[in-house]
Design a protein around this motif. Sequence first.
Motif, PDB file in Angstrom:
ATOM      1  N   MET A   1       1.463   0.519  -0.977  1.00  0.00           N
ATOM      2  CA  MET A   1       2.401   0.942   0.026  1.00  0.00           C
ATOM      3  C   MET A   1       2.118   0.226   1.340  1.00  0.00           C
ATOM      4  O   MET A   1       0.992  -0.110   1.637  1.00  0.00           O
ATOM      5  CB  MET A   1       2.303   2.452   0.242  1.00  0.00           C
ATOM      6  N   GLN A   2       3.166   0.036   2.087  1.00  0.00           N
ATOM      7  CA  GLN A   2       3.067  -0.622   3.381  1.00  0.00           C
ATOM      8  C   GLN A   2       3.513   0.362   4.456  1.00  0.00           C
ATOM      9  O   GLN A   2       4.515   1.054   4.308  1.00  0.00           O
ATOM     10  CB  GLN A   2       3.963  -1.853   3.401  1.00  0.00           C
ATOM     11  N   LYS A   3       2.781   0.398   5.538  1.00  0.00           N
ATOM     12  CA  LYS A   3       3.116   1.273   6.653  1.00  0.00           C
ATOM     13  C   LYS A   3       4.273   0.675   7.445  1.00  0.00           C
ATOM     14  O   LYS A   3       4.234  -0.478   7.840  1.00  0.00           O
ATOM     15  CB  LYS A   3       1.892   1.446   7.543  1.00  0.00           C
ATOM     16  N   TYR A   4       5.320   1.477   7.660  1.00  0.00           N
ATOM     17  CA  TYR A   4       6.471   1.040   8.457  1.00  0.00           C
ATOM     18  C   TYR A   4       6.300   1.496   9.895  1.00  0.00           C
ATOM     19  O   TYR A   4       6.604   0.784  10.819  1.00  0.00           O
ATOM     20  CB  TYR A   4       7.752   1.602   7.853  1.00  0.00           C
ATOM     21  N   ASN A   5       5.798   2.716  10.068  1.00  0.00           N
ATOM     22  CA  ASN A   5       5.392   3.246  11.368  1.00  0.00           C
ATOM     23  C   ASN A   5       4.380   4.357  11.098  1.00  0.00           C
ATOM     24  O   ASN A   5       3.887   4.471   9.991  1.00  0.00           O
ATOM     25  CB  ASN A   5       6.594   3.709  12.209  1.00  0.00           C
ATOM     26  N   VAL A 103       7.935   8.563   2.481  1.00  0.00           N
ATOM     27  CA  VAL A 103       7.882   7.290   1.767  1.00  0.00           C
ATOM     28  C   VAL A 103       9.299   6.871   1.410  1.00  0.00           C
ATOM     29  O   VAL A 103      10.067   7.662   0.852  1.00  0.00           O
ATOM     30  CB  VAL A 103       7.034   7.420   0.481  1.00  0.00           C
ATOM     31  N   ILE A 104       9.645   5.632   1.749  1.00  0.00           N
ATOM     32  CA  ILE A 104      10.925   5.060   1.332  1.00  0.00           C
ATOM     33  C   ILE A 104      10.669   4.359   0.006  1.00  0.00           C
ATOM     34  O   ILE A 104       9.749   3.544  -0.105  1.00  0.00           O
ATOM     35  CB  ILE A 104      11.474   4.072   2.372  1.00  0.00           C
ATOM     36  N   LEU A 105      11.477   4.701  -0.999  1.00  0.00           N
ATOM     37  CA  LEU A 105      11.279   4.134  -2.323  1.00  0.00           C
ATOM     38  C   LEU A 105      12.618   3.828  -2.991  1.00  0.00           C
ATOM     39  O   LEU A 105      13.657   4.326  -2.565  1.00  0.00           O
ATOM     40  CB  LEU A 105      10.468   5.086  -3.201  1.00  0.00           C
ATOM     41  N   ARG A 106      12.566   3.009  -4.011  1.00  0.00           N
ATOM     42  CA  ARG A 106      13.730   2.736  -4.853  1.00  0.00           C
ATOM     43  C   ARG A 106      13.842   3.889  -5.842  1.00  0.00           C
ATOM     44  O   ARG A 106      12.831   4.451  -6.262  1.00  0.00           O
ATOM     45  CB  ARG A 106      13.536   1.421  -5.608  1.00  0.00           C
ATOM     46  N   PRO A 107      15.046   4.281  -6.246  1.00  0.00           N
ATOM     47  CA  PRO A 107      15.185   5.386  -7.191  1.00  0.00           C
ATOM     48  C   PRO A 107      14.378   5.206  -8.463  1.00  0.00           C
ATOM     49  O   PRO A 107      13.783   6.157  -8.982  1.00  0.00           O
ATOM     50  CB  PRO A 107      16.688   5.414  -7.493  1.00  0.00           C
ATOM     51  N   GLU A 108      14.278   3.970  -8.948  1.00  0.00           N
ATOM     52  CA  GLU A 108      13.526   3.725 -10.188  1.00  0.00           C
ATOM     53  C   GLU A 108      12.009   3.863  -9.990  1.00  0.00           C
ATOM     54  O   GLU A 108      11.259   3.896 -10.971  1.00  0.00           O
ATOM     55  CB  GLU A 108      13.874   2.375 -10.794  1.00  0.00           C
TER      56      GLU A 108
END
Length: 110
Positions: A1-5, A103-108
């Motif tokens: 995972m990457q931190k966005y803020n 967490v922002i993720l893709r549905p899959e």
Amino acid sequence: MQKYNNSLFLTCGVREFCDQKKCWWFLDVIFSYQAEARKDPMLHDCQFWHLTVRPDRTATVRCDRDKGNTAFSQEIPFTDFPDAEGTLWVEYGEVEEGKPCWVILRPEEH
């Protein structure tokens, strides 16, 4: 995972999606609604973000609480997003014990 803020993280799938589609602006739209979204009890734990591109290259970004229950919608006057649609989810979780994050993720990736 990457931190966005400080409280928002991206999965590797989201990073690839934004790199390939050149749509980092989609994340900016999502981020811009987070303060308001987190006040809505139905959006605190899960948000469904949809990008719909029309043939004239205008688009709509909307956030749904559930299917057919839209919380936010924003018109985009122009996009070069290559597909007719794109979807990202925002889910509540913890990075470390006791440290909440979204967490922002893709549905899959769910």
